[in-house]
Design an enzyme around this catalytic site. Structure first.
Site, PDB file in Angstrom:
ATOM      1  N   CYS A 117      15.485  97.273  16.405  1.00  0.00           N
ATOM      2  CA  CYS A 117      15.326  98.724  17.607  1.00  0.00           C
ATOM      3  C   CYS A 117      14.440  99.145  17.690  1.00  0.00           C
ATOM      4  O   CYS A 117      12.790  98.881  16.889  1.00  0.00           O
ATOM      5  CB  CYS A 117      16.681  99.203  17.222  1.00  0.00           C
ATOM      6  SG  CYS A 117      16.203 100.872  16.749  1.00  0.00           S
ATOM      7  N   ARG A 170      24.899 106.694  24.298  1.00  0.00           N
ATOM      8  CA  ARG A 170      25.602 106.532  22.413  1.00  0.00           C
ATOM      9  C   ARG A 170      25.297 107.567  21.992  1.00  0.00           C
ATOM     10  O   ARG A 170      26.551 107.833  20.754  1.00  0.00           O
ATOM     11  CB  ARG A 170      24.307 106.085  22.014  1.00  0.00           C
ATOM     12  CG  ARG A 170      24.377 104.437  22.452  1.00  0.00           C
ATOM     13  CD  ARG A 170      23.410 103.576  21.697  1.00  0.00           C
ATOM     14  NE  ARG A 170      23.340 104.021  20.881  1.00  0.00           N
ATOM     15  CZ  ARG A 170      22.223 104.155  19.634  1.00  0.00           C
ATOM     16  NH1 ARG A 170      21.280 103.847  20.579  1.00  0.00           N
ATOM     17  NH2 ARG A 170      22.283 105.019  19.073  1.00  0.00           N
TER      18      ARG A 170
END
Ligand code: EPU
Length: 420
Positions: free
Chosen positions: A115, A398
């Protein structure tokens, strides 16, 4: 895609409650796979990551419902292979590997992606499971794990930069159903690991030492269903505390744990922020000048990497130079370039960011790159004069429950709209 439009320059004012911790609830949801009985988890934050984990559990055959902050999971029967694309997309889903393997003797879980904050290897998760006698192969993008019965062992789980949070969670969960005793050395001490241990203990697991670098797990034949209240999110609390100080506001955070925030509060005090910390509530007071401070991120009890970006925004208010060194993830400064669009003066030198504070900040259009970078951009938008547009707010959704609503409750002028 959603975007935040922020009219900055308003000091935050008022009181908000802190939600349950994202990074505690994700492994706790994975732990529900260890039993065929129903589990009830309360104080669950309404976050896209939580719903995503729910989809993963359903894809494995469990039932999952979410209502008013309470999740009910019943993994009566589970498959050993989850949906490839679902699991691949969320890093936190790696922690289903240990429970699935322990319960089924077999697990096929897609490799989590890297990521933007760094490469995010999983070698320590695999090392730990191999030490418990699992056979592991990586094939066609899947981790294929097998073991007739996991065997307890002594495992040193420290890595290149120290302990691993989800690695510790994974091995601790797997060990609860292993034969014999497992000793995890160099275990992560984060409060989220302790919360997971409490949930596992309430399911019948035998665990000692959670919260210290040495965790001892004595395997049980089986675990039963349990109920649990998730701990408050220390990173959400740190984010609002810093936002309050960065806008020179007066904000009280409730339903939180000040003892989980010692390193953050210590830095805030050093920076000249005035506050009153009383057990489950923290009041940030308006004050005078903010001083430049230096900080290095560290595993708990040190300063958390997940609050590094937010602290950087506070340093934009400080006169003088501050140095923020990121020791956990190698490329977690994506927010620095975006902060520069608002007028910040930040130079990146290897793992350190050098911030020359005290510059005039003015609103602009910026782009969120990951969860905590997004939070930093929102705080910076609140500090700026004029209008800031923060794009790609899905990153924020998120991990922050209704952030726009909470900020509006504190008087901030924040509007959620669609990106044009
Ligand atoms: N590492 C390895 N090998 C491994 C695992 C980790 O070398 O097998 C390294 C990592 O590359 C990193 C360090 O160890 O350099 C620490 O990583 P860790 O494993 O502790 O991170 P994680 O467990 O994957 C959790 C949180 C992160 C948080 C970190 C550190 C969850 C879902 N994620 O990740 O949260 O930054 O611990 O505290 O719990 C966030 O919430 O924004 C976030 C990224």
């Amino acid at each position: 895609m959603d975007t935040f439009i922020i009219q900055g320059g308003v000091p935050l004012h008022g009181e908000i409650p802190i939600s349950g911790a994202k990074n505690a609830v994700l492994p706790i949801l994975a732990a529900t796979l260890l039993t065929s009985e129903p589990c009830v988890i309360r104080r669950v934050p309404d976050l896209s990551d939580v719903h995503f984990m729910g989809k993963i559990l359903r894809s494995l055959g469990a039932s999952f419902t979410f209502e008013n902050g309470t999740v009910k999971v019943h993994a009566k029967r589970v498959r050993d292979k989850g949906d490839y694309d679902l699991i691949r997309k969320m890093r936190g889903s790696i922690c289903i590997l240990g429970p699935l393997l322990a319960r089924k003797g077999k697990a096929n879980v897609s490799m989590p992606g890297g990521c933007v904050i760094g490469t995010r290897p999983i070698d320590l998760h695999l090392k730990g499971l191999r030490a418990l006698s699992a056979k592991l192969d990586i094939k066609e993008g899947y981790i294929q794990a097998k073991s007739r019965k996991l065997q307890g062992n002594e495992i040193f789980l420290g890595g290149r930069v120290g302990p691993t949070v989800l690695g510790t969670a994974n091995i601790m969960m797997a060990a609860t159903l292993a034969e014999g005793v497992t000793i995890i050395e160099s275990a992560a001490c984060e409060p989220e690991v302790v919360d997971l241990a409490h949930f596992l203990i309430s399911m019948g697991a035998k665990i000692q030492g959670a919260g210290t670098p040495r965790i001892v797990v004595t395997g049980a034949e089986e675990l039963h269903g349990a109920e649990h209240d998730v701990i408050p999110d220390r990173i959400e609390a740190a984010t609002y505390a810093i936002a309050a100080a960065a806008t020179n506001g007066e904000v009280t955070l409730t339903d939180m744990r000040c003892d989980h925030l010692a390193a953050v509060l210590d830095k805030m005090r050093e920076a000249g922020v005035r506050f009153e910390a009383r057990g489950s509530s923290l009041k940030i007071l308006p004050g005078g000048e903010i001083h430049a401070v230096d900080v290095s991120t560290q595993p708990y009890t040190g300063f958390p990497t997940d609050a590094q970006a937010q602290l950087m925004t506070l340093m934009l208010r400080a006169q003088g130079l501050s140095i923020i060194t990121e020791r956990i993830f190698e490329s977690r400064f994506m927010h620095a370039n975006e902060l520069a669009r608002l007028g910040a003066d930040i130079a990146i030198e290897g793992p350190s960011a050098i911030i020359r504070g005290g510059k005039e900040l003015s609103g602009a259009e910026v782009m969120a790159s990951d969860l905590r970078a997004s939070a930093a951009l929102v705080i910076a938008g609140l500090m700026c004069s004029g209008r800031t547009q923060v794009n790609r707010i899905y990153h924020l959704d998120r991990g922050y429950e209704v952030m726009d609503k909470k900020l509006r409750k504190l008087g901030a002028r924040v509007k959620r709209t669609k990106e044009k």
